[in-house]
Scaffold this motif. Structure first.
Motif, mmCIF file in Angstrom:
data_model
loop_
_atom_site.group_PDB
_atom_site.id
_atom_site.type_symbol
_atom_site.label_atom_id
_atom_site.label_comp_id
_atom_site.label_asym_id
_atom_site.label_seq_id
_atom_site.Cartn_x
_atom_site.Cartn_y
_atom_site.Cartn_z
ATOM 1 N N TYR A 128 -10.008 -19.452 18.382
ATOM 2 C CA TYR A 128 -9.795 -18.604 17.279
ATOM 3 C C TYR A 128 -10.732 -18.623 16.122
ATOM 4 C CZ TYR A 128 -6.647 -15.925 14.200
ATOM 5 O OH TYR A 128 -6.326 -14.984 13.464
ATOM 6 N N SER A 129 -11.404 -19.833 15.729
ATOM 7 C CA SER A 129 -12.169 -19.959 15.007
ATOM 8 C C SER A 129 -13.511 -19.075 15.066
ATOM 9 C CB SER A 129 -12.596 -21.248 14.352
ATOM 10 O OG SER A 129 -11.319 -22.257 14.105
ATOM 11 N N TYR A 130 -13.989 -19.224 16.625
ATOM 12 C CA TYR A 130 -15.068 -18.470 16.798
ATOM 13 C C TYR A 130 -14.631 -16.855 16.740
ATOM 14 C CZ TYR A 130 -17.993 -22.472 18.426
ATOM 15 O OH TYR A 130 -18.887 -23.593 18.425
ATOM 16 N N LYS A 131 -13.584 -16.658 17.155
ATOM 17 C CA LYS A 131 -13.280 -15.174 17.137
ATOM 18 C C LYS A 131 -13.206 -14.774 15.703
ATOM 19 C CE LYS A 131 -8.977 -12.394 17.824
ATOM 20 N NZ LYS A 131 -9.140 -11.850 16.774
ATOM 21 N N MET A 132 -12.859 -15.407 14.896
ATOM 22 C CA MET A 132 -12.798 -15.153 13.332
ATOM 23 C C MET A 132 -14.148 -14.988 12.554
ATOM 24 S SD MET A 132 -9.732 -14.083 13.106
ATOM 25 C CE MET A 132 -9.659 -13.575 11.303
ATOM 26 N N VAL A 133 -15.057 -15.655 13.244
ATOM 27 C CA VAL A 133 -16.514 -15.570 12.620
ATOM 28 C C VAL A 133 -17.168 -14.558 13.529
ATOM 29 C CG1 VAL A 133 -16.519 -17.718 11.551
ATOM 30 C CG2 VAL A 133 -17.388 -17.598 13.633
ATOM 31 N N LYS A 134 -16.716 -14.181 14.378
ATOM 32 C CA LYS A 134 -17.340 -12.823 15.511
ATOM 33 C C LYS A 134 -18.582 -13.555 16.161
ATOM 34 C CE LYS A 134 -15.903 -9.255 12.348
ATOM 35 N NZ LYS A 134 -15.135 -9.996 11.388
ATOM 36 N N ASP A 135 -18.308 -14.622 16.439
ATOM 37 C CA ASP A 135 -19.153 -15.282 17.648
ATOM 38 C C ASP A 135 -18.722 -15.131 19.171
ATOM 39 O OD1 ASP A 135 -20.830 -17.238 19.336
ATOM 40 O OD2 ASP A 135 -20.876 -18.758 17.726
ATOM 41 N N TYR A 136 -18.942 -13.951 19.784
ATOM 42 C CA TYR A 136 -18.105 -13.796 20.847
ATOM 43 C C TYR A 136 -18.458 -14.379 22.048
ATOM 44 C CZ TYR A 136 -16.306 -10.064 17.626
ATOM 45 O OH TYR A 136 -15.920 -9.372 16.728
ATOM 46 N N PRO A 137 -19.758 -14.720 22.231
ATOM 47 C CA PRO A 137 -19.899 -15.537 23.365
ATOM 48 C C PRO A 137 -19.263 -16.842 23.369
ATOM 49 C CG PRO A 137 -22.056 -14.711 22.533
ATOM 50 C CD PRO A 137 -20.859 -14.458 21.378
ATOM 51 N N ASN A 138 -18.849 -17.668 22.477
ATOM 52 C CA ASN A 138 -18.243 -18.644 22.206
ATOM 53 C C ASN A 138 -16.784 -18.729 22.250
ATOM 54 O OD1 ASN A 138 -20.091 -21.025 22.280
ATOM 55 N ND2 ASN A 138 -20.827 -20.384 20.334
ATOM 56 N N THR A 139 -16.392 -17.501 21.695
ATOM 57 C CA THR A 139 -15.054 -17.142 21.845
ATOM 58 C C THR A 139 -14.640 -16.846 23.235
ATOM 59 O OG1 THR A 139 -15.192 -15.832 19.680
ATOM 60 C CG2 THR A 139 -13.259 -15.312 21.001
ATOM 61 N N LEU A 140 -15.505 -16.184 23.878
ATOM 62 C CA LEU A 140 -15.366 -15.885 25.494
ATOM 63 C C LEU A 140 -15.213 -17.142 26.178
ATOM 64 C CD1 LEU A 140 -15.141 -13.790 27.649
ATOM 65 C CD2 LEU A 140 -17.826 -13.803 27.697
ATOM 66 N N ARG A 141 -16.228 -17.901 25.930
ATOM 67 C CA ARG A 141 -16.172 -19.387 26.445
ATOM 68 C C ARG A 141 -14.890 -20.106 26.478
ATOM 69 N NH1 ARG A 141 -19.610 -24.696 24.467
ATOM 70 N NH2 ARG A 141 -18.498 -25.941 26.195
ATOM 71 N N TRP A 142 -14.457 -20.379 25.239
ATOM 72 C CA TRP A 142 -13.278 -21.038 24.896
ATOM 73 C C TRP A 142 -11.864 -20.638 25.270
ATOM 74 C CZ3 TRP A 142 -13.816 -25.871 25.255
ATOM 75 C CH2 TRP A 142 -15.342 -26.380 24.730
ATOM 76 N N TYR A 143 -11.712 -19.001 25.243
ATOM 77 C CA TYR A 143 -10.576 -18.407 25.505
ATOM 78 C C TYR A 143 -10.526 -18.444 27.144
ATOM 79 C CZ TYR A 143 -8.629 -17.295 21.201
ATOM 80 O OH TYR A 143 -7.909 -17.461 19.980
ATOM 81 N N GLN A 144 -11.693 -18.463 27.987
ATOM 82 C CA GLN A 144 -11.817 -18.395 29.384
ATOM 83 C C GLN A 144 -11.409 -19.802 29.815
ATOM 84 O OE1 GLN A 144 -15.676 -17.827 30.909
ATOM 85 N NE2 GLN A 144 -14.656 -17.305 32.899
ATOM 86 N N PHE A 145 -11.477 -20.756 29.010
ATOM 87 C CA PHE A 145 -11.124 -22.170 29.235
ATOM 88 C C PHE A 145 -9.578 -22.220 28.913
ATOM 89 C CE2 PHE A 145 -9.917 -26.385 27.829
ATOM 90 C CZ PHE A 145 -10.362 -27.330 28.823
ATOM 91 N N LEU A 146 -9.054 -21.547 28.033
ATOM 92 C CA LEU A 146 -7.832 -21.544 27.810
ATOM 93 C C LEU A 146 -6.851 -21.005 28.710
ATOM 94 C CD1 LEU A 146 -7.454 -21.169 23.883
ATOM 95 C CD2 LEU A 146 -6.923 -23.319 25.278
ATOM 96 N N VAL A 147 -7.367 -19.793 29.093
ATOM 97 C CA VAL A 147 -6.305 -18.886 30.199
ATOM 98 C C VAL A 147 -6.550 -19.393 31.559
ATOM 99 C CG1 VAL A 147 -6.573 -16.806 28.862
ATOM 100 C CG2 VAL A 147 -8.392 -17.069 30.487
ATOM 101 N N ALA A 148 -7.494 -20.620 31.837
ATOM 102 C CA ALA A 148 -7.227 -21.074 33.249
ATOM 103 C C ALA A 148 -6.039 -22.176 32.969
ATOM 104 C CB ALA A 148 -8.645 -22.037 33.409
ATOM 105 N N ASP A 149 -5.556 -22.423 31.942
ATOM 106 C CA ASP A 149 -4.591 -23.430 31.884
ATOM 107 C C ASP A 149 -3.301 -22.807 32.528
ATOM 108 O OD1 ASP A 149 -3.736 -26.065 30.340
ATOM 109 O OD2 ASP A 149 -1.951 -24.606 29.739
ATOM 110 N N LYS A 150 -2.349 -23.695 32.919
ATOM 111 C CA LYS A 150 -1.175 -22.915 33.497
ATOM 112 C C LYS A 150 -0.089 -22.631 32.691
ATOM 113 C CE LYS A 150 0.506 -27.793 34.208
ATOM 114 N NZ LYS A 150 0.773 -28.798 35.244
ATOM 115 N N ASN A 151 -0.324 -22.777 31.278
ATOM 116 C CA ASN A 151 0.909 -22.425 30.523
ATOM 117 C C ASN A 151 0.085 -21.719 29.406
ATOM 118 O OD1 ASN A 151 2.745 -24.173 31.198
ATOM 119 N ND2 ASN A 151 1.892 -25.986 30.290
ATOM 120 N N ILE A 152 -0.274 -20.362 30.126
ATOM 121 C CA ILE A 152 -0.859 -19.396 29.103
ATOM 122 C C ILE A 152 -0.081 -18.746 28.065
ATOM 123 C CG2 ILE A 152 -2.243 -17.247 29.382
ATOM 124 C CD1 ILE A 152 -2.876 -17.879 32.172
#
Length: 157
Positions: free
Chosen positions: A71-95
């Protein structure tokens, strides 16, 4: 009776020391964690990133840290890192539904429109009345692709 008391006190001491060591092993960088959470809660996302990143790299199983980092990356508009970490999160079974939303937005910001639409559709299954997601899903993706090099989106803030 005297041996009983010595044994009893010895066991209590042993368990209390063992319990303290056990608790300490789960919070090895408690000060850094507290500073990171405080920076995040104070909306100081750039500082939060610099504090959270080493913690997450050390232990990426702590979902709450990864979520704050993404979320911090999202808020500073660093979209490549936002993508990287949300991709990691949505791979979790409790999305969480908002992870899907933010992941879809990050995909779109990184010009991965088809994946973004699919993720928005997945999000709409969880939150059916979301207008932003349904608008994007119903948009003409071909027009995005055709005009990709003709315009640049920039933020004014």
């Amino acid at each position: 009776m005297r041996n009983f008391y010595k044994t009893f006190i010895g066991l209590i001491t042993l368990f209390s020391l063992n319990g303290g060591l056990y608790a300490a092993s789960f919070q090895p960088q408690d000060g850094k964690y507290k500073k990171a959470v405080q920076a995040y809660q104070n909306l100081n996302y750039a500082s939060a990133i610099s504090l959270l990143k080493p913690l997450v790299e050390q232990d990426s199983s702590r979902v709450e840290l990864v979520e704050m980092l993404a979320y911090s990356y999202k808020m500073v508009k660093d979209y490549p890192n936002t993508l990287r970490w949300y991709q990691f999160l949505v791979a979790d079974k409790n999305i969480k539904p908002e992870w899907l939303l933010y992941f879809a937005e990050a995909l779109a910001n990184n010009q991965q429109y088809e994946k973004s639409v699919n993720t928005y559709r997945e999000y709409l299954k969880k939150v059916p009345k979301e207008k932003r997601a349904s608008s994007f899903v119903n948009a003409n993706l071909q027009s995005f692709e055709e005009n990709k090099g003709h315009w640049i989106v920039q933020y004014t803030n």
